[in-house]
Design an enzyme around this catalytic site. Structure first.
Site, mmCIF file in Angstrom:
data_model
loop_
_atom_site.group_PDB
_atom_site.id
_atom_site.type_symbol
_atom_site.label_atom_id
_atom_site.label_comp_id
_atom_site.label_asym_id
_atom_site.label_seq_id
_atom_site.Cartn_x
_atom_site.Cartn_y
_atom_site.Cartn_z
ATOM 1 N N ASP A 1 0.854 -1.192 0.000
ATOM 2 C CA ASP A 1 0.000 0.000 0.000
ATOM 3 C C ASP A 1 0.888 1.240 0.000
ATOM 4 O OD1 ASP A 1 -3.219 0.522 0.951
ATOM 5 O OD2 ASP A 1 -1.821 2.213 1.069
ATOM 6 N N HIS B 1 -10.232 -5.771 -3.449
ATOM 7 C CA HIS B 1 -8.912 -5.936 -2.831
ATOM 8 C C HIS B 1 -9.057 -6.293 -1.370
ATOM 9 C CE1 HIS B 1 -10.016 -1.648 -2.536
ATOM 10 N NE2 HIS B 1 -9.344 -1.605 -1.404
HETATM 11 P P1 AMP Z 1 -9.673 1.230 0.011
HETATM 12 O O1 AMP Z 1 -9.752 2.596 0.617
HETATM 13 O O2 AMP Z 1 -10.084 0.101 0.920
HETATM 14 O O3 AMP Z 1 -10.400 1.208 -1.326
HETATM 15 O O4 AMP Z 1 -8.132 0.951 -0.273
HETATM 16 C C1 AMP Z 1 -7.425 1.538 -1.321
HETATM 17 C C2 AMP Z 1 -5.994 1.585 -0.901
HETATM 18 O O5 AMP Z 1 -5.215 1.832 -2.070
HETATM 19 C C3 AMP Z 1 -5.628 2.696 0.091
HETATM 20 O O6 AMP Z 1 -5.134 2.112 1.302
HETATM 21 C C4 AMP Z 1 -4.557 3.504 -0.637
HETATM 22 O O7 AMP Z 1 -3.525 3.944 0.220
HETATM 23 C C5 AMP Z 1 -4.060 2.509 -1.664
HETATM 24 N N1 AMP Z 1 -3.454 3.088 -2.855
HETATM 25 C C6 AMP Z 1 -3.895 4.145 -3.582
HETATM 26 N N2 AMP Z 1 -3.083 4.349 -4.641
HETATM 27 C C7 AMP Z 1 -2.111 3.400 -4.583
HETATM 28 C C8 AMP Z 1 -0.980 3.098 -5.377
HETATM 29 N N3 AMP Z 1 -0.677 3.799 -6.494
HETATM 30 N N4 AMP Z 1 -0.191 2.074 -5.015
HETATM 31 C C9 AMP Z 1 -0.481 1.356 -3.889
HETATM 32 N N5 AMP Z 1 -1.542 1.578 -3.104
HETATM 33 C C10 AMP Z 1 -2.340 2.599 -3.433
#
Ligand code: AMP
Length: 117
Positions: free
Chosen positions: A35, A103
């Site tokens: 993340d 996810h």
């Molecule tokens: P959610 O809020 O459960 O939909 O989780 C989405 C997650 O994606 C969050 O914890 C973000 O920090 C993560 N995220 C957003 N952009 C990226 C990225 N480019 N690479 C890795 N994680 C990301």
């Protein structure tokens, strides 16, 4: 439930290699990467390669891909060496889902309190 066309989907672009990520595991059906804003020393996202909006949609369409996703999450947690871990699937904007591609968050490496906020 919101959906995102695959061509506009952040995680589809990571799966396709168009956006860099720190990949820590993969299978035929799933990809695991760190993340970008870790909430714990271990914070890995495990996503199906196929675009579906959330975990329930994955379960409804492919029990095999759901099992593969959970299996990769467990393998990643094992490799990270954490004594315990939490699998989180935020589902819906009201539950803080921000990326509408299924996810699992694999979270560990610190004391985890219950109930989560
Ligand atoms: P959610 O809020 O459960 O939909 O989780 C989405 C997650 O994606 C969050 O914890 C973000 O920090 C993560 N995220 C957003 N952009 C990226 C990225 N480019 N690479 C890795 N994680 C990301």
């Amino acid at each position: 439930m919101s959906d995102t066309p695959a061509e506009d989907c952040l995680f589809c672009r990571i799966v396709a290699g168009g956006i860099p990520a720190t990949v820590v595991g993969e299978t035929e059906h799933s990809l695991a990467f760190r993340d970008i804003e870790p909430a714990a020393p271990t914070h890995v996202l495990v996503v199906p390669r196929r675009h579906v909006p959330d975990l329930a949609a994955l379960a409804a369409t492919s029990a095999d891909e759901l099992a593969d996703l959970v299996g990769l999450a467990a393998a990643v947690a094992d490799r990270e060496g954490v004594p315990g871990y939490r699998l989180v699937a935020n589902t819906g904007a009201a539950a803080q889902q921000s990326v509408f591609h299924a996810h699992l968050h694999v979270i560990g490496g610190r004391d985890l309190t219950w109930p989560p906020g």
